[in-house]
Design a protein around this motif. Sequence first.
Motif, PDB file in Angstrom:
ATOM      1  N   CYS A 408      52.855  47.881  45.535  1.00 56.43           N
ATOM      2  CA  CYS A 408      53.329  47.583  44.175  1.00 56.43           C
ATOM      3  C   CYS A 408      52.521  48.347  43.134  1.00 56.43           C
ATOM      4  N   ILE A 409      51.205  48.431  43.324  1.00 53.31           N
ATOM      5  CA  ILE A 409      50.357  49.175  42.379  1.00 53.31           C
ATOM      6  C   ILE A 409      50.741  50.649  42.391  1.00 53.31           C
ATOM      7  N   MET A 410      50.971  51.206  43.579  1.00 55.12           N
ATOM      8  CA  MET A 410      51.364  52.613  43.681  1.00 55.12           C
ATOM      9  C   MET A 410      52.734  52.838  43.029  1.00 55.12           C
ATOM     10  N   TRP A 411      53.639  51.874  43.219  1.00 50.25           N
ATOM     11  CA  TRP A 411      54.967  51.981  42.607  1.00 50.25           C
ATOM     12  C   TRP A 411      54.862  52.023  41.086  1.00 50.25           C
ATOM     13  N   LEU A 412      54.018  51.111  40.528  1.00 47.48           N
ATOM     14  CA  LEU A 412      53.829  51.072  39.073  1.00 47.48           C
ATOM     15  C   LEU A 412      53.172  52.359  38.564  1.00 47.48           C
ATOM     16  N   ALA A 413      52.209  52.873  39.339  1.00 48.18           N
ATOM     17  CA  ALA A 413      51.486  54.077  38.921  1.00 48.18           C
ATOM     18  C   ALA A 413      52.381  55.314  38.945  1.00 48.18           C
ATOM     19  N   ILE A 414      53.302  55.371  39.896  1.00 45.63           N
ATOM     20  CA  ILE A 414      54.126  56.575  40.076  1.00 45.63           C
ATOM     21  C   ILE A 414      55.416  56.497  39.259  1.00 45.63           C
ATOM     22  N   TYR A 415      56.153  55.400  39.380  1.00 42.87           N
ATOM     23  CA  TYR A 415      57.459  55.307  38.728  1.00 42.87           C
ATOM     24  C   TYR A 415      57.400  54.800  37.291  1.00 42.87           C
ATOM     25  N   ASN A 427      56.860  43.476  40.642  1.00 37.28           N
ATOM     26  CA  ASN A 427      55.637  44.091  41.146  1.00 37.28           C
ATOM     27  C   ASN A 427      54.391  43.334  40.707  1.00 37.28           C
ATOM     28  N   TRP A 428      54.359  42.896  39.459  1.00 38.25           N
ATOM     29  CA  TRP A 428      53.187  42.155  38.991  1.00 38.25           C
ATOM     30  C   TRP A 428      53.099  40.779  39.649  1.00 38.25           C
ATOM     31  N   PHE A 429      54.235  40.167  39.951  1.00 28.11           N
ATOM     32  CA  PHE A 429      54.243  38.895  40.683  1.00 28.11           C
ATOM     33  C   PHE A 429      53.595  39.074  42.060  1.00 28.11           C
ATOM     34  N   CYS A 430      53.997  40.148  42.756  1.00 29.41           N
ATOM     35  CA  CYS A 430      53.431  40.434  44.084  1.00 29.41           C
ATOM     36  C   CYS A 430      51.939  40.745  43.989  1.00 29.41           C
ATOM     37  N   ILE A 431      51.547  41.477  42.955  1.00 29.59           N
ATOM     38  CA  ILE A 431      50.137  41.859  42.789  1.00 29.59           C
ATOM     39  C   ILE A 431      49.271  40.624  42.571  1.00 29.59           C
ATOM     40  N   ILE A 432      49.710  39.719  41.692  1.00 31.74           N
ATOM     41  CA  ILE A 432      48.916  38.517  41.391  1.00 31.74           C
ATOM     42  C   ILE A 432      48.776  37.644  42.633  1.00 31.74           C
ATOM     43  N   LEU A 433      49.887  37.402  43.347  1.00 34.15           N
ATOM     44  CA  LEU A 433      49.816  36.597  44.576  1.00 34.15           C
ATOM     45  C   LEU A 433      48.932  37.272  45.624  1.00 34.15           C
ATOM     46  N   GLY A 434      49.081  38.591  45.762  1.00 31.60           N
ATOM     47  CA  GLY A 434      48.298  39.332  46.758  1.00 31.60           C
ATOM     48  C   GLY A 434      46.808  39.298  46.483  1.00 31.60           C
ATOM     49  N   VAL A 435      46.433  39.438  45.218  1.00 31.77           N
ATOM     50  CA  VAL A 435      45.004  39.399  44.848  1.00 31.77           C
ATOM     51  C   VAL A 435      44.426  38.015  45.120  1.00 31.77           C
ATOM     52  N   LEU A 436      45.173  36.968  44.756  1.00 38.16           N
ATOM     53  CA  LEU A 436      44.711  35.603  45.050  1.00 38.16           C
ATOM     54  C   LEU A 436      44.509  35.408  46.548  1.00 38.16           C
ATOM     55  N   LEU A 437      45.445  35.909  47.329  1.00 40.65           N
ATOM     56  CA  LEU A 437      45.362  35.813  48.787  1.00 40.65           C
ATOM     57  C   LEU A 437      44.133  36.555  49.308  1.00 40.65           C
ATOM     58  N   MET A 438      43.885  37.735  48.766  1.00 41.84           N
ATOM     59  CA  MET A 438      42.750  38.547  49.210  1.00 41.84           C
ATOM     60  C   MET A 438      41.417  37.864  48.914  1.00 41.84           C
ATOM     61  N   VAL A 439      41.358  37.110  47.809  1.00 42.80           N
ATOM     62  CA  VAL A 439      40.104  36.469  47.399  1.00 42.80           C
ATOM     63  C   VAL A 439      39.824  35.207  48.207  1.00 42.80           C
ATOM     64  N   ILE A 440      40.853  34.360  48.383  1.00 41.51           N
ATOM     65  CA  ILE A 440      40.589  33.031  48.956  1.00 41.51           C
ATOM     66  C   ILE A 440      40.708  32.968  50.480  1.00 41.51           C
TER      67      ILE A 440
END
Length: 460
Positions: A408-415, A427-440
Amino acid sequence: MGTQAPSSDLQNYNSKTVDERSAKEKAIDDWLPITSSRNAKWWYSAFHNVTAMVGAGVLSLPYAMSNLGWGPGVAVMVISWIITLYTLWQMVEMHEMVPGKRFDRYHELGQYAFGEKLGLWIVVPQQLVVEVGVDIVYMVTGGKSLHKFHELVCKKYYDNEGHPHCKKDIKLTYFIMIFASAHFVLSHLPNFNSISGVSLAAAVMSLSYSTIAWGASVKKGVKDGVEYGYKAHSTPGTVFNFFASLGDVAFAYAGHNVVLEIQATIPSTPEKPSKGPMWRGVVVAYIVVALCYFPVAFIGYWMFGNSVDDNILITLEKPTWLIAMANMFVVVHVIGSYQIYAMPVFDMIETVLVKKLMFKPTWYLRFASRNIYVAFTMFVAITFPFFGGLLGFFGGFAFAPTTYFLPCIMWLAIYKPKKYSLSWIANWFCIILGVLLMVIAPIGGLRQIIIQAKTYKFYS
């Protein structure tokens, strides 16, 4: 959502990456595992993705449900399926976003999105942690499944005096070594297409043992006195187990780390780009994933509640012959899965050896480097065979970024989709959920490893 490639600097990028390759560089690319063969069919994509996705993770899903509970568990499972299908679609689309150029490796896409050096540093460490981590976990899984098969067969057959034929129990260490021995042979198959037969067998096995897992659970029926409350008896234990189980679910959706490498094996022309057959294979794979994951997770938890083990085949003791067979199916499957995840690692190792350290691309260079890698994963698996904790830790620490939000970050950066558009919000919904998952998630997984390590004897 739009999949047109950004037009700026495409000509410069193409000329630098494609047209200036020397004959020597082309010969090296023809030798490296990812770029050596481009004649795969769409169904190769299907069973490679099934083999990459459905693996050790599916057997832990009922256990994850026991720590998540019905409501959060069902929500996490379904949302993860939708999000990871979406991010997988993004990666298939981005494979050939630049006309005349194919991003054959995850890190090449990262370099285009973030820059040559930064992209390498963002993607490669995470991808290596995922792929090497999966191979270590699959070493443990393969060894444990062989051990369980041996145990079940010994219990089933007795001598005339009523004693089991197997007088002495064999250490788990030796079963992991037996499992590793297959990879000292299979690892010398040169590229993805050469392991297609192994991958097909593994994909069939994954569907087979998943069906056995939920079918045998239904046959056994709901356990007497089944409880669906949380497994832990304390609030901190419940919270940490919840975190770790989020990592278990993340681990189950892991195919993104090899999707560009799989797509690289499919032929492509301007008229018929590779994304068509690749996406067809992905859709078939995700239907199979749903047929494996949801019945195993929900039926397994429904039948056994919070008493289910971190591998549901351990919980299922009877019928003995069926559970023994299912464990052998797991062994065959993780043999294929190990190879799917090892192939990009072999490509990275061989690229460094040949392009950076200037070794000649020879069979004995490949023989030495791949044997060392298999031996390394075997050694780590023997030393730290903490199956449940490893799933949660690796699932959160590395799978969440590469699967849930890095595409999603790459998609936002490129497109650069318009702010507050559907693509931008998704994309931001996926990013926020993914970051929370990565932390906890790694917090819970690391706690499980520490608890198990207290009573563990090395090389027992």
